[in-house]
Design an enzyme around this catalytic site. Structure first.
Site, mmCIF file in Angstrom:
data_model
loop_
_atom_site.group_PDB
_atom_site.id
_atom_site.type_symbol
_atom_site.label_atom_id
_atom_site.label_comp_id
_atom_site.label_asym_id
_atom_site.label_seq_id
_atom_site.Cartn_x
_atom_site.Cartn_y
_atom_site.Cartn_z
ATOM 1 N N SER A 48 0.806 -1.221 0.000
ATOM 2 C CA SER A 48 0.000 0.000 0.000
ATOM 3 C C SER A 48 0.839 1.272 0.000
ATOM 4 O O SER A 48 0.331 2.341 -0.327
ATOM 5 C CB SER A 48 -0.941 0.009 1.202
ATOM 6 O OG SER A 48 -0.215 0.162 2.406
ATOM 7 N N LYS A 110 1.115 4.711 6.828
ATOM 8 C CA LYS A 110 0.561 5.539 5.748
ATOM 9 C C LYS A 110 1.243 6.912 5.793
ATOM 10 O O LYS A 110 2.029 7.211 6.681
ATOM 11 C CB LYS A 110 -0.959 5.742 5.899
ATOM 12 C CG LYS A 110 -1.781 4.463 5.996
ATOM 13 C CD LYS A 110 -1.853 3.698 4.691
ATOM 14 C CE LYS A 110 -2.699 2.433 4.844
ATOM 15 N NZ LYS A 110 -2.615 1.565 3.642
#
Length: 258
Positions: A48, A110
């Site tokens: 991701s 993230k």
């Protein structure tokens, strides 16, 4: 004249098992404190955050930049959140490690793109912060890995956030399901986070009930991802064992996270 021979008294042995146990306890306590207060290693299991972070990267997350809370503990125990001490808000563009709100035993990573009070929206795959677009500059084509060691072509861009921070992102397709979103105002005590692999990231664009992050509580922060300390290509698992050493990505060892 007589000379007396003086015999040194035998040294006392260290206090046996009790002393050794105390030394061991001291070492464990020092490691625990260092891991809890300074930095902690984490492993990247998904793609991701490609191309910034690869599957198989080992990260070192510094804990002091954002202060300390229950999420900073090196072991997860069920304690009520009581705020953070020495708290600092991340900067736009920081790569952060946090406890996933859906299961605090899981650590996710993230990039912060929205701070409290910011208005965030995706328009045709481009990030807008307070109606200001993040600049996108094409940077060729890369390969986005999957969890099974395969890959597919991905367009690579240099994204520059409104505060001037630049980093690489991947876009694998146009008009993806997360390329157009409603504008969201980040509430106090929360962050808006995105994965750099924009078509393969369950981040703040995805509600928590759907397996995403939603708006991330700052209290869930573990620390800032500052360095890749090691990396191994998980695709080597399908190869003969004697070839596994060639899977170490030595060029990624001890490199900074941008």
């Amino acid at each position: 004249m007589s000379v007396e021979k003086v015999t040194a008294a035998p040294k006392r042995k260290s206090s046996g098992w009790a002393g050794q146990l105390m030394q061991l306890a001291g070492i464990v306590a020092a490691v625990f404190i260092a891991k809890g207060a300074l930095a902690e290693p984490f492993y990247v299991p998904s793609g991701s955050m490609e191309p910034t972070l690869l599957i198989g990267d080992a990260l070192l997350a510094s804990k002091f930049p954002y202060g300390y809370g229950t999420s900073s503990l090196p072991i997860q125990i069920n304690l009520p959140e009581s705020g953070r001490v020495f708290a600092e808000t991340p900067k736009q563009g920081d790569v952060v490690v946090f406890r996933w709100p859906g299961d605090r035993s899981q650590a996710w990573v993230k990039r912060v793109v929205g701070l409290p009070g910011d208005r965030i929206q995706m328009r045709q795959g481009q990030l807008f912060v307070n109606d200001r677009p993040a600049e996108l500059k094409p940077d060729g084509v890369g390969a986005a890995e999957d969890d099974n060691g395969g890959s597919e072509p991905a367009y690579r861009y240099v994204e520059t956030l409104p505060n001037g921070v630049s980093h690489l992102i991947f876009k694998m397709r146009d008009n993806g399901p997360l390329d157009n979103t409603q504008e969201v105002t980040v509430p106090p005590g929360h962050l808006f986070v995105l994965g750099d692999n924009r078509d393969n990231s369950a981040d703040s664009r995805v509600p928590l009930r759907s397996g995403g992050v939603g708006l991330l509580p700052i209290d869930n922060l573990v620390g800032r991802a500052d360095a890749v300390v090691g990396s191994w290509d998980l695709g080597m698992r399908s190869q003969p064992v004697y070839t596994w050493l060639s899977g170490f990505r030595l060029g990624r060892f001890f490199t900074a996270v941008h």
